[in-house]
Design a protein around this motif. Sequence first.
Motif, short mmCIF file in Angstrom:
data_model
loop_
_atom_site.label_atom_id
_atom_site.label_comp_id
_atom_site.label_asym_id
_atom_site.label_seq_id
_atom_site.Cartn_x
_atom_site.Cartn_y
_atom_site.Cartn_z
N ARG A 158 6.16 -8.79 -2.29
CA ARG A 158 6.24 -7.36 -2.14
C ARG A 158 6.91 -6.51 -1.16
O ARG A 158 7.54 -5.57 -1.25
N CYS A 173 0.52 3.11 -2.96
CA CYS A 173 0.55 4.23 -3.84
C CYS A 173 1.55 5.18 -3.23
O CYS A 173 2.17 5.87 -3.78
N ALA A 198 -4.06 -7.85 -3.79
CA ALA A 198 -3.14 -7.03 -3.13
C ALA A 198 -3.11 -5.73 -3.75
O ALA A 198 -2.53 -4.95 -3.19
N GLY A 199 -3.97 -5.29 -4.49
CA GLY A 199 -4.09 -4.18 -5.26
C GLY A 199 -3.05 -3.79 -6.25
O GLY A 199 -3.03 -2.49 -6.62
N LEU A 200 -2.33 -4.68 -6.62
CA LEU A 200 -1.02 -4.45 -7.66
C LEU A 200 -1.84 -4.45 -9.24
O LEU A 200 -1.31 -3.74 -10.10
N GLY A 201 -2.83 -4.95 -9.35
CA GLY A 201 -3.55 -4.77 -10.47
C GLY A 201 -3.20 -6.21 -11.54
O GLY A 201 -2.10 -6.27 -11.65
N ARG B 158 -13.88 -1.87 -1.66
CA ARG B 158 -12.97 -1.06 -2.52
C ARG B 158 -13.40 -1.01 -4.00
O ARG B 158 -13.30 -0.04 -4.57
N VAL B 167 -10.15 -1.32 -10.77
CA VAL B 167 -9.34 -1.65 -9.90
C VAL B 167 -8.54 -2.95 -9.80
O VAL B 167 -7.36 -3.24 -9.42
N ARG B 168 -9.30 -3.91 -10.18
CA ARG B 168 -8.72 -5.38 -10.37
C ARG B 168 -7.94 -5.36 -11.54
O ARG B 168 -6.83 -6.19 -11.34
N LEU B 169 -8.17 -4.63 -12.58
CA LEU B 169 -7.24 -4.77 -13.75
C LEU B 169 -5.93 -3.89 -13.42
O LEU B 169 -4.75 -4.35 -13.95
N ASN B 170 -6.13 -2.75 -13.04
CA ASN B 170 -5.02 -1.62 -13.05
C ASN B 170 -4.52 -1.55 -12.02
O ASN B 170 -3.40 -0.75 -11.75
N GLY B 171 -5.17 -2.04 -10.68
CA GLY B 171 -4.51 -1.73 -9.58
C GLY B 171 -4.76 -0.58 -8.69
O GLY B 171 -5.43 0.63 -9.49
N LEU B 172 -4.12 -0.41 -7.59
CA LEU B 172 -4.72 0.85 -6.75
C LEU B 172 -3.91 2.30 -7.42
O LEU B 172 -4.94 3.08 -7.16
N CYS B 173 -2.81 2.10 -7.60
CA CYS B 173 -2.24 3.26 -7.94
C CYS B 173 -2.67 4.03 -9.17
O CYS B 173 -2.41 5.31 -9.42
N GLY B 199 -3.03 -3.33 0.23
CA GLY B 199 -2.31 -2.63 -0.52
C GLY B 199 -2.62 -1.13 -0.20
O GLY B 199 -1.98 -0.17 -0.63
#
Lengths: 500, 500
Positions: A158, A173, A198-201, B158, B167-173, B199
Amino acid sequence: MTEPVDLDPEDWEAFRAESHRALDSMIDYLRGLRSRPVWTAPTEEAKARFNRELPAEGRAFPAVLEDFDRYIKPFATGNIHPMFMGWVQGAGTPVGMIAEMLAAGMNSNCGGRNHIAIDVERQIARWMAEAFGFPRDASGIFVTGASMANFLSLLVARDQAYGDRDVRLNGLCAQSGQLIAYASREAHNCVRQAMELAGLGARHLRLIPSDDNRRMKVSALRHAIAADRAAGFRPFLVVGTAGTVDAGAVDPLDRLADVAHTEDMWFHVDGAFGALAALSPKLKPLVKGLERADSIAFDFHKWLHVPYDAGFFLVRDPKAHKRAFAADAAYLSRAPRGLAVGDTWPCDLGADLSRGFRALKTWMTIETFGTKKLAACMEQCCRMAKRLENWIETSENFVMRAPVALNIVCFGVRGDDDGSLAREIVMELHERGEAAPSLTILDGVPAIRAAIINHRTHEEDIDAMTLFLEAALRRARKEPHDFGALVEPHGPGKTRLSED
Amino acid sequence: MTEPVDLDPEDWEAFRAESHRALDSMIDYLRGLRSRPVWTAPTEEAKARFNRELPAEGRAFPAVLEDFDRYIKPFATGNIHPMFMGWVQGAGTPVGMIAEMLAAGMNSNCGGRNHIAIDVERQIARWMAEAFGFPRDASGIFVTGASMANFLSLLVARDQAYGDRDVRLNGLCAQSGQLIAYASREAHNCVRQAMELAGLGARHLRLIPSDDNRRMKVSALRHAIAADRAAGFRPFLVVGTAGTVDAGAVDPLDRLADVAHTEDMWFHVDGAFGALAALSPKLKPLVKGLERADSIAFDFHKWLHVPYDAGFFLVRDPKAHKRAFAADAAYLSRAPRGLAVGDTWPCDLGADLSRGFRALKTWMTIETFGTKKLAACMEQCCRMAKRLENWIETSENFVMRAPVALNIVCFGVRGDDDGSLAREIVMELHERGEAAPSLTILDGVPAIRAAIINHRTHEEDIDAMTLFLEAALRRARKEPHDFGALVEPHGPGKTRLSED
């Protein structure tokens, strides 16, 4: 004036005698493995022992050791036993047991600073660089296991993708473009988990179809990357697998390396158990391409039988590795002399600051056995898997469910379309303590999975497995059987297969 | 036909004798601690031992043990020694050493399944729930250390903030609003690191000013949260610290709990070493408010002297904990009977699937000593810190640099405005092997930091420390000195302070 207190023994010689008894008991335990069931379910009495109140008063050490002997030792996982064939767990060695005692006596914290444990860890990194054909200055670090190593790889990739430390500071983001990773659909769940952590999903991990041998389809990978680029995403990471969890397949690493490097992506290999096949000249061709990875995750506690836990993360480019984790903190400041000397410390290369001395048990294992003998054990596992596969292929009752690539044999019962007999057989084998294969689900149907990773699993154990399987199947089908001849198939003093 | 091979000893009785010698040697080593230097720099010869090629051939186990005795054991970190006062590292115990050997012999993987190690780990979680005033069904898991536990807490918070698994599936953004966390500027760097790993970005951790006692200013926290809400951010997490890394301060946990709960935020406490003060009735008032946290991170390898590593993560709400980590994977499927029975496994509560049996050494430590004795050792550390503080306060040469809240004494040399004498003294003490305080930076200036966490550190050691400090200062100032009287201050057979 308060009397000084500490946690050292009041009577060192009594403690010494007690400790020697504990050691003898464990040596006897290891020596006598074959005469015991592979697994015994914890009894209600044992479970109740661990449902007490927090004790204000201590107890004599021998009494605590007695509780260990009575309530803990008999109800172990079983992975040290030759008939354990489940879940790709290493078997450990007596040498590793002693190494772990020595490490605990030293009680080093391997987060950093100038002490020899750090040098031993660096030795392991250099050895692994050598084994995998990485440059000598490749960067490596012990972690708990491949789940953590795979997560770290994702973070390094990343930060590499974003080119500087901006993502550490500003977060995901604030970056342009959603990062996308790629692995085969046979990849271990921890790769998906790493995307979540890692927050990427998880949905930004593309699970690429695999071929009949359960290896990632490279053409499908190429198409997926192209489609993602067209959609405005940022492909950044290809995760190849050396030894998939279900069937032990190895992705076409060389071709994945081609794709990743052509596409300017990070190429990581999850080689949890399979990467160490590189130590065997015979098996090494199976993991060809590993030497071209940007990073590798693997576990010494699997096919090298180092006691749990001892995962490792190896990175080709030490700068990229350090960039993802190094931090300034006053209490981590480096000094020109003394105990705080140092440049790169392990805490600059991962998420842990408190770290046990995992390198010692690994170093002692490799020094004591050498790679030839360790490789011979791996090769033997693959031969034993072949032996089991051969038996299944000539069996009237059982049928293979996936090709054997290394040491994992997935099979089922002929005509058992919903896998219910497979489930029943596995549970039966566990409950009787005869053998411990695991159950997995292949193409939607439960399959019996024998992961032969134990150095103690010899031909007699495979042959015993086939007898146990036949017997379990007949019981599951409620067919008549007579197993008088099968008493004591692999050890004195214990009836391994009883009538019921 | 290939001969079967395995990694068990060819001669068990020879191995037994070698192992007993190794055990004796470690017991002698622990018993003789005080007669040795606290730290000896690894020699070039020792370092060279760990710069060899990967060995193809193994060596006899006694030869490997001899290398350990010669090249490893003498160059340990020193944290087991009573004169080690650096970096808040636990000292270990002989009991923990034996426990670790037993765990390595069993070699359980504590990722999941139905074996007793899982029950022992649950016992520890229930004990800690009891100790911290959490509900009995609070959810807990061993990790390497507080760095990892703090990271896990951030993930649970989070997911709690976003309310489901999206958030686990789609991520932070894909989520609305940037999450913001809050900790004092005295907080450990791992809190910032957790923001980076997840992240979220380090800049979205607000470092709140602290008061003269280095405790988070609650009014400043309130203002920061209000300002962030006004700016459209999403405050989600307050991290209180019980025992800051530099000075051992404890944030006003009760008032932080008020703020967090009023603001509908997660309240996490980083109690790496300080949380365990709750085991002592005397020290417990210092960590008041801990019982109101949503989660706590702490280390058994610090103030409980369990061998490295043994961090723990405790969560009030077991559902929130599991939601952040549990996953479906075929090879993790649960069975109604046999070894794969279970509901919640440890792998549902964290990032590790391969996990050593950390619970055993912790359980044996608590069972053997009981909380009273363990608490007495903690209280003693605080008394020793006071003793050192008292000496500094009456010293002509040294001066306190931060208040002593628990067991950490930060001090410097009078008139040493740039901290250069402090730096010199610390390096000198290390190099001479006399004592191992650490160096930190307070308000921009290097300070000597004595973290007294070792159960073996008694009054005689504090008094020796004062003598060593005076001597080191005179040497640093190149003043004449005569320390003939200081020979052998705390142990037979060793001149601890030599002329130079």
